[in-house]
Design an enzyme around this catalytic site. Structure first.
Site, PDB file in Angstrom:
ATOM      1  N   GLN A  19      56.563  24.143  20.096  1.00 12.71           N
ATOM      2  CA  GLN A  19      55.329  23.075  20.351  1.00 12.71           C
ATOM      3  C   GLN A  19      54.465  22.733  19.272  1.00 12.71           C
ATOM      4  O   GLN A  19      53.918  21.737  19.291  1.00 12.71           O
ATOM      5  CB  GLN A  19      54.719  23.839  21.646  1.00 12.71           C
ATOM      6  CG  GLN A  19      55.409  23.981  22.860  1.00 12.71           C
ATOM      7  CD  GLN A  19      54.570  24.698  24.080  1.00 12.71           C
ATOM      8  OE1 GLN A  19      54.474  25.880  23.998  1.00 12.71           O
ATOM      9  NE2 GLN A  19      53.875  23.937  24.736  1.00 12.71           N
ATOM     10  N   HIS A 111      60.727  31.672  23.699  1.00 14.55           N
ATOM     11  CA  HIS A 111      59.743  31.060  24.314  1.00 14.55           C
ATOM     12  C   HIS A 111      60.558  29.813  24.731  1.00 14.55           C
ATOM     13  O   HIS A 111      60.101  28.485  23.955  1.00 14.55           O
ATOM     14  CB  HIS A 111      58.363  30.670  23.318  1.00 14.55           C
ATOM     15  CG  HIS A 111      57.216  30.330  24.117  1.00 14.55           C
ATOM     16  ND1 HIS A 111      55.956  30.858  24.536  1.00 14.55           N
ATOM     17  CD2 HIS A 111      57.245  29.195  25.046  1.00 14.55           C
ATOM     18  CE1 HIS A 111      55.245  30.099  25.222  1.00 14.55           C
ATOM     19  NE2 HIS A 111      55.783  29.092  25.536  1.00 14.55           N
ATOM     20  N   ASN A 155      59.542  34.528  27.445  1.00 19.70           N
ATOM     21  CA  ASN A 155      58.375  33.845  28.072  1.00 19.70           C
ATOM     22  C   ASN A 155      58.774  33.110  29.486  1.00 19.70           C
ATOM     23  O   ASN A 155      59.645  32.549  29.702  1.00 19.70           O
ATOM     24  CB  ASN A 155      57.855  32.706  27.273  1.00 19.70           C
ATOM     25  CG  ASN A 155      56.571  32.038  27.544  1.00 19.70           C
ATOM     26  OD1 ASN A 155      55.491  32.854  27.682  1.00 19.70           O
ATOM     27  ND2 ASN A 155      56.745  30.691  28.149  1.00 19.70           N
ATOM     28  N   GLU A 156      57.967  33.668  30.533  1.00 23.47           N
ATOM     29  CA  GLU A 156      57.992  32.992  31.770  1.00 23.47           C
ATOM     30  C   GLU A 156      59.370  32.703  32.264  1.00 23.47           C
ATOM     31  O   GLU A 156      59.567  31.492  32.474  1.00 23.47           O
ATOM     32  CB  GLU A 156      57.314  31.623  31.678  1.00 23.47           C
ATOM     33  CG  GLU A 156      55.733  31.801  31.351  1.00 23.47           C
ATOM     34  CD  GLU A 156      54.681  30.389  31.313  1.00 23.47           C
ATOM     35  OE1 GLU A 156      55.470  29.728  31.509  1.00 23.47           O
ATOM     36  OE2 GLU A 156      53.602  30.652  31.644  1.00 23.47           O
TER      37      GLU A 156
END
Ligand code: FCB
Length: 417
Positions: A19, A111, A155-156
């Protein structure tokens, strides 16, 4: 004066490599962006790859003492089994730059993005994915790990599974495949477990967890059993399944609980189509006519952070808030959001919930996955022309709270806006 947060409380922002860094060319996301499968390209992103020192300096100046970042597996292992010495040297410099500024690193090992070569073999569903991940984690632990205390393996898992295999708007763009989504969640938890063991073998007393997206979920009409069932199903799938899977001999294979909290969802039963399992979101005004929503349509609901922290406390582990934030360009709303969530956090702590830190998503506006640069989560705004980071008023407020360990007074929160 009495503090609301202890001296050693961790204050910082969270980011993820794809990101912010730019030119993540060996990843599955980059391939999908180039192939026109995603509406936005990450391109140079925020050029954090070159500007990391300046970015950490900004964080330090605004009172941060911690920083969550992710290491990009696709850079570190651009081809199967081939580890890139220059990429390792880069992240060594990144970690040194954090330490030089007194910022405690909180390191995510994966991620959302995967190396392209792994995605081509099926991503998390590839037969050797877990073994490959464990090898990568071992390399990282040996080369970069000494001195890193806080680790997030993945992540998630539920968010990746949902977007990649149910709504199908993220790589690998599969739609309506609940079966695969459930398998991906299970594989990512298995990957977490093997990484957990590897980190504990190689390093002295690391603190290891995975970052878990935990929306607060409730039924639209608690009097209707169908709404209650839809909410319970969604809660199980999105929140509890991971905690259930990560148990080993009755105890969670975690050293702390990493909570990503953004919103609540109010669920109404709908008996048809893909929504069946989740129910649908209910935006019914009888839940309060002052309901506030952000740019992504997520409800701002600080009470949910308090409840989520209390619920997680039952696991009997320390807690770190690894993400919390809002997509908005409205400075007043961001300030309100921040102060109310900090109050919710302080309330949970005052009642004995062992929260060790708060990481705001995010330091500056960045590439918000399929939304590209249209969502504004940053404590600082990003100038699209020259990439300049411009601190928003909430960043000042964050700095004051982090430095003093005290909640903002109501007038102070107003003033900063
Ligand atoms: C979380 C992700 C993070 C960012 C925020 C807004 O689900 O972990 O990368 O996109 O949402």
């Amino acid at each position: 004066m009495e503090r609301d947060f202890p001296e050693d409380f961790l204050w910082g922002a969270a980011t993820a490599a794809h990101q912010v860094e730019g030119f993540n060319v060996a990843s599955d996301w980059w391939a999908a962006e180039e192939a026109g499968l995603l509406p936005h390209r990450s391109g140079a992103a925020c050029r954090h790859l070159e500007r990391f020192e300046e970015d950490f300096e900004l964080a330090r100046r605004y009172g941060h003492n911690a920083h969550r970042l992710s290491l990009e597996w696709a850079r570190l292992e651009p081809r199967p089994g081939v580890f890139d010495a220059e990429a390792f040297a880069h992240y060594a410099r990144v970690l040194a730059a954090l330490r030089a500024r007194g910022l405690e690193p909180i390191v995510t090992l994966q991620h959302f993005t995967l190396p392209r070569w792994l995605a081509e073999r099926g991503g998390w569903l590839a037969s050797d994915a877990i073994e490959r991940f464990a090898r990568y984690v071992a390399e990282v632990a040996r080369a970069l790990g000494s001195g890193i205390r806080w680790w997030l393996t993945v992540n998630e898992p539920t968010v990746l599974a949902k977007h990649g295999y149910v709504t199908g708007d993220w790589p690998p763009f599969r739609r309506g495949r609940w079966d695969l989504a459930m398998r991906v969640i299970a594989r990512m938890i298995a990957a977490h477990e093997s990484a957990y063991r590897v980190l504990h073998e190689i390093l002295a007393r690391p603190l290891v967890s995975f970052a878990h997206s935990l929306p607060w979920i409730e039924p639209c009409d608690p009097g209707r059993w169908r709404d209650r069932a839809a909410a319970a199903l969604r809660r199980w799938f999105l929140c509890d399944s991971c905690f259930w899977l990560v148990r080993e001999r009755g105890r969670p294979l975690l050293d702390f609980v990493a909570v990503n909290y953004y919103t609540r969802s109010i669920v109404r039963w709908r008996a048809r189509g893909r929504a069946l399992l989740f129910g649908v979101d209910c935006l019914d005004p009888h839940h309060g006519d002052r309901r506030r929503f952000d740019e992504l349509g997520q409800e701002v609901w600080p009470e949910g952070l308090y409840r989520t922290l209390c619920r997680c406390a039952r696991l009997g582990l320390p807690i770190l808030v690894t993400e919390n934030g809002i997509a908005t360009t409205d400075d007043g709303l961001r300030i309100e959001h921040l102060s109310e969530h900090l109050r919710a956090l302080a309330r949970a702590r005052a009642e004995g919930v062992d929260v060790r830190g708060y990481l705001y998503w995010t330091l500056f506006d960045n590439y918000e996955w399929a939304r590209g640069f249209t969502a504004h989560f940053g404590l600082a705004a990003l100038d699209p022309e020259n990439g300049e980071r411009r601190p928003r008023p909430a960043m000042e407020l964050f700095a004051r709270v982090a430095r003093s360990g005290r909640l903002p007074r109501t007038e102070e929160a107003g003033e900063a806006a």
